[in-house]
Motif scaffolding. Structure first.
Motif, PDB file in Angstrom:
ATOM      1  N   THR A 103       0.839  -1.193   0.000  1.00 26.86           N
ATOM      2  CA  THR A 103       0.000   0.000   0.000  1.00 26.86           C
ATOM      3  C   THR A 103       0.877   1.248   0.000  1.00 26.86           C
ATOM      4  N   TYR A 104       0.733   2.043  -1.048  1.00 23.59           N
ATOM      5  CA  TYR A 104       1.395   3.358  -1.064  1.00 23.59           C
ATOM      6  C   TYR A 104       0.533   4.359  -0.294  1.00 23.59           C
ATOM      7  N   GLN A 105       1.168   5.178   0.529  1.00 25.27           N
ATOM      8  CA  GLN A 105       0.476   6.219   1.279  1.00 25.27           C
ATOM      9  C   GLN A 105       1.161   7.555   1.027  1.00 25.27           C
ATOM     10  N   ARG A 106       0.367   8.564   0.781  1.00 26.43           N
ATOM     11  CA  ARG A 106       0.948   9.889   0.640  1.00 26.43           C
ATOM     12  C   ARG A 106       1.359  10.393   2.014  1.00 26.43           C
ATOM     13  N   PRO A 107       2.573  10.925   2.154  1.00 25.94           N
ATOM     14  CA  PRO A 107       3.006  11.423   3.465  1.00 25.94           C
ATOM     15  C   PRO A 107       2.181  12.634   3.864  1.00 25.94           C
ATOM     16  N   PRO A 108       2.075  12.873   5.182  1.00 24.01           N
ATOM     17  CA  PRO A 108       1.297  14.049   5.623  1.00 24.01           C
ATOM     18  C   PRO A 108       1.880  15.342   5.067  1.00 24.01           C
ATOM     19  N   LYS A 109       0.986  16.235   4.684  1.00 23.14           N
ATOM     20  CA  LYS A 109       1.443  17.479   4.069  1.00 23.14           C
ATOM     21  C   LYS A 109       2.123  18.405   5.074  1.00 23.14           C
ATOM     22  N   LYS A 110       1.481  18.661   6.189  1.00 23.28           N
ATOM     23  CA  LYS A 110       2.042  19.581   7.183  1.00 23.28           C
ATOM     24  C   LYS A 110       1.846  18.999   8.576  1.00 23.28           C
ATOM     25  N   PRO A 111       2.650  17.982   8.931  1.00 24.23           N
ATOM     26  CA  PRO A 111       2.476  17.404  10.271  1.00 24.23           C
ATOM     27  C   PRO A 111       2.886  18.407  11.346  1.00 24.23           C
ATOM     28  N   LEU A 112       2.230  18.296  12.499  1.00 18.88           N
ATOM     29  CA  LEU A 112       2.501  19.172  13.646  1.00 18.88           C
ATOM     30  C   LEU A 112       2.697  18.293  14.870  1.00 18.88           C
ATOM     31  N   SER A 113       3.795  18.489  15.603  1.00 18.72           N
ATOM     32  CA  SER A 113       4.043  17.695  16.804  1.00 18.72           C
ATOM     33  C   SER A 113       3.964  18.591  18.038  1.00 18.72           C
ATOM     34  N   LEU A 114       3.303  18.069  19.064  1.00 21.22           N
ATOM     35  CA  LEU A 114       3.144  18.777  20.346  1.00 21.22           C
ATOM     36  C   LEU A 114       3.378  17.789  21.484  1.00 21.22           C
ATOM     37  N   PRO A 115       4.090  18.210  22.558  1.00 20.12           N
ATOM     38  CA  PRO A 115       4.810  19.489  22.687  1.00 20.12           C
ATOM     39  C   PRO A 115       6.068  19.484  21.837  1.00 20.12           C
ATOM     40  N   SER A 116       6.709  20.611  21.732  1.00 18.05           N
ATOM     41  CA  SER A 116       7.924  20.739  20.930  1.00 18.05           C
ATOM     42  C   SER A 116       9.183  20.671  21.793  1.00 18.05           C
ATOM     43  N   THR A 117       9.042  20.531  23.111  1.00 17.72           N
ATOM     44  CA  THR A 117      10.198  20.426  23.998  1.00 17.72           C
ATOM     45  C   THR A 117       9.914  19.392  25.068  1.00 17.72           C
ATOM     46  N   GLY A 118      10.998  18.911  25.758  1.00 18.95           N
ATOM     47  CA  GLY A 118      10.846  17.963  26.848  1.00 18.95           C
ATOM     48  C   GLY A 118      12.153  17.780  27.571  1.00 18.95           C
ATOM     49  N   PRO A 119      12.136  17.192  28.779  1.00 20.13           N
ATOM     50  CA  PRO A 119      13.345  17.031  29.586  1.00 20.13           C
ATOM     51  C   PRO A 119      14.302  16.005  28.993  1.00 20.13           C
ATOM     52  N   LEU A 120      15.592  16.102  29.439  1.00 18.40           N
ATOM     53  CA  LEU A 120      16.638  15.216  28.927  1.00 18.40           C
ATOM     54  C   LEU A 120      16.401  13.764  29.291  1.00 18.40           C
ATOM     55  N   HIS A 121      15.728  13.517  30.461  1.00 22.49           N
ATOM     56  CA  HIS A 121      15.573  12.122  30.888  1.00 22.49           C
ATOM     57  C   HIS A 121      14.437  11.412  30.152  1.00 22.49           C
ATOM     58  N   GLY A 122      13.770  12.097  29.202  1.00 24.96           N
ATOM     59  CA  GLY A 122      12.773  11.457  28.376  1.00 24.96           C
ATOM     60  C   GLY A 122      11.410  11.383  29.018  1.00 24.96           C
ATOM     61  N   ASN A 123      10.612  10.360  28.577  1.00 25.07           N
ATOM     62  CA  ASN A 123       9.254  10.101  29.066  1.00 25.07           C
ATOM     63  C   ASN A 123       8.270  11.207  28.709  1.00 25.07           C
ATOM     64  N   THR A 124       8.595  11.990  27.664  1.00 23.69           N
ATOM     65  CA  THR A 124       7.649  12.997  27.191  1.00 23.69           C
ATOM     66  C   THR A 124       6.728  12.370  26.144  1.00 23.69           C
ATOM     67  N   THR A 125       5.435  12.577  26.270  1.00 18.99           N
ATOM     68  CA  THR A 125       4.466  12.083  25.288  1.00 18.99           C
ATOM     69  C   THR A 125       4.354  13.091  24.150  1.00 18.99           C
ATOM     70  N   ILE A 126       4.704  12.658  22.960  1.00 14.20           N
ATOM     71  CA  ILE A 126       4.620  13.535  21.785  1.00 14.20           C
ATOM     72  C   ILE A 126       3.474  13.053  20.908  1.00 14.20           C
ATOM     73  N   THR A 127       2.625  13.948  20.504  1.00 16.91           N
ATOM     74  CA  THR A 127       1.540  13.625  19.577  1.00 16.91           C
ATOM     75  C   THR A 127       1.789  14.361  18.261  1.00 16.91           C
ATOM     76  N   VAL A 128       1.794  13.589  17.176  1.00 20.80           N
ATOM     77  CA  VAL A 128       2.013  14.162  15.842  1.00 20.80           C
ATOM     78  C   VAL A 128       0.674  14.185  15.117  1.00 20.80           C
ATOM     79  N   TYR A 129       0.253  15.381  14.717  1.00 22.61           N
ATOM     80  CA  TYR A 129      -1.041  15.551  14.060  1.00 22.61           C
ATOM     81  C   TYR A 129      -0.841  15.728  12.560  1.00 22.61           C
ATOM     82  N   GLY A 130      -1.759  15.164  11.800  1.00 21.42           N
ATOM     83  CA  GLY A 130      -1.753  15.353  10.355  1.00 21.42           C
ATOM     84  C   GLY A 130      -3.064  15.932   9.901  1.00 21.42           C
TER      85      GLY A 130
END
Length: 453
Positions: free
Chosen positions: A361-388
């Protein structure tokens, strides 16, 4: 004595007239005893086959025509005379003479092609021209491609160097070969012969026949230019130019099963066949013309494949770009911006698997994806959500987030890195699709020590 013309003429063919021959010593008194002399109709040659053979001779040449009434049948190849065997015609057969061509060394030496006149006689004295008999060098094969194919046959095999250049040089297409008639054949082992087609540049094309019951999978290939004298291909024991039959493989699975229309997806293919453990004969390395194909028909996308360097039961290939033109040829994309197409593989770059139900299955990549939040701590465990846009992020076969940490070359062994591992310049993190948020969700890892800068 020279025989005079037979004034009364002969009856309708086939006929011959026997007359008495008497001798005299004084021009008056003829002997009572006599000898028989037969007048026959002038012979004619309607056709002869084959019209040529190898320099070594020993080619059986059959001539069809009218030869009734002869007493001493012979053929001449140039100036070399050989016996001929006469066969009477019947209700469904024609009269014929059969001669065996002599070695051409008695005619000329150091010739790439020799074309002496072929003549026949019914009394070993007066000859009638049949045509030219063409002597030629044995084909010097330079290779065959492909040299593998399925046991069902049907592989179009090109044999380079199969036709000596002297037989085709300066000739019109309809005249190429011995006499412009079809004389080309190939044999694959002991399987029935198949017709060959001259395609130019001394190349002969033949289609492999099905592998006969009990025949070895490795079949030596031989060619003939006169439907009689076969020449094995290659040098030595001929193994260089054997044809290797294999059981047609089938695909068990592919992974991933989808990727962007931009191409570049590394696809692993598992199945039954010579790239796994079920090859009929020969070495896996001989199957060196692997291909992957997405789609069918003239607009399918075909690209190279290789044995997986880690799993030799798998093939690996990299998808090509699926552009707007390809989409138009294959039909419109669905509302979800995905387009499934049949996926198949070939072991000889020609015949592709049919007994498989794999789809890509070919899929067109998202045109303008947006990820939130854009920052997080060095030790990780930040939940990132990428919207299309809409549902363009759903339906993937292996969703991941990629965090680029710094510029520079990545560590690349040619395989997709495992999720959560350091790739030299980035992290790859597994992601899941959140239907409520209509986005991909991933969790950051701790940044490696020394990469804080």
């Amino acid at each position: 004595c020279y025989s005079p013309p037979y004034a009364p003429g002969l009856a309708a063919y086939p006929s011959a007239t026997v007359v008495d021959v008497r001798l005299t010593k004084n021009g008056q008194n003829y002997m009572d005893s006599s000898l028989n002399f037969t007048y026959y109709a002038q012979p004619s040659v309607r056709m002869y086959d084959p019209p040529g053979g190898k320099f070594e001779g020993n080619t059986s040449t059959r001539l069809d025509g009218t030869f009734f009434g002869g007493s001493h049948y012979v053929c001449r190849y140039g100036g070399v005379q050989v016996p001929a065997t006469y066969a009477e015609g019947g209700p469904n057969t024609t009269e014929s003479l059969t001669c065996i061509s002599p070695n051409s060394s008695t005619m000329a030496a150091n010739r790439s092609v020799l074309a002496p006149p072929l003549t026949v006689s019914l009394n070993a004295q007066q000859f009638v021209l049949a045509g030219q008999f063409i002597y030629y060098e044995e084909p010097t094969t330079q290779g065959i491609s492909p040299h593998t194919g399925p046991t069902d046959g049907g592989t179009l095999v090109s044999i380079a160097g199969a036709v000596p250049a002297a037989l085709v040089a300066n000739k019109q297409e309809e005249e190429k070969g011995l006499d412009g008639q079809h004389q080309y054949y190939c044999r694959f082992g002991r399987n029935p012969k198949v017709e060959g087609t001259y395609v130019g540049n001394s190349v002969l094309n033949c289609t492999s026949p099905p592998l006969g019951l009990g025949e070895p999978a490795r079949s030596p290939v031989s060619v003939t230019l006169n439907d009689q004298d076969y020449t094995p291909l290659g040098g030595g024991d001929g193994r260089d130019y054997d044809f290797l039959y294999y059981v047609e493989p089938s695909i068990r699975a592919i992974f991933p099963v989808s990727g962007p229309t931009d191409g570049g997806s590394i696809v692993s293919v598992w199945g039954t066949g010579p790239w796994g453990n079920t090859h009929t004969d020969g070495d896996i390395s001989e199957m060196h013309e692997y291909r992957c194909r997405i789609g069918t028909g003239p607009h399918a996308l075909t690209f190279p494949a290789v044995l997986d360097s880690v799993d030799d039961h798998a093939l690996r290939c990299v998808t090509l770009e699926f552009n707007a033109t390809d989409a138009e040829r294959n039909g419109p994309f669905s509302d979800l911006r995905r387009f499934p197409l049949p996926f198949s593989v070939s072991l000889n770059a020609q015949q592709f698997t049919t007994a498989s139900a794999a789809n890509w299955t070919y899929q067109r990549p998202p045109k303008k994806p947006l990820s939130l939040p854009s920052t997080g701590p060095l030790h990780g465990n930040t939940t990132i959500t990428v919207y299309g846009s809409g549902d363009e992020l759903m339906g993937g076969s292996w969703s991941q987030c990629k965090l680029n940490l710094r510029d520079g070359p990545a560590v690349d062994d040619g395989l997709p890195p495992a999720a959560g591992t350091w790739g030299g310049t980035y992290y790859l993190l597994n992601a899941t699709y959140d239907g409520h948020a209509r986005g991909l969700v991933c969790f950051t890892e701790a940044m490696p020590v020394g990469e804080y800068a």
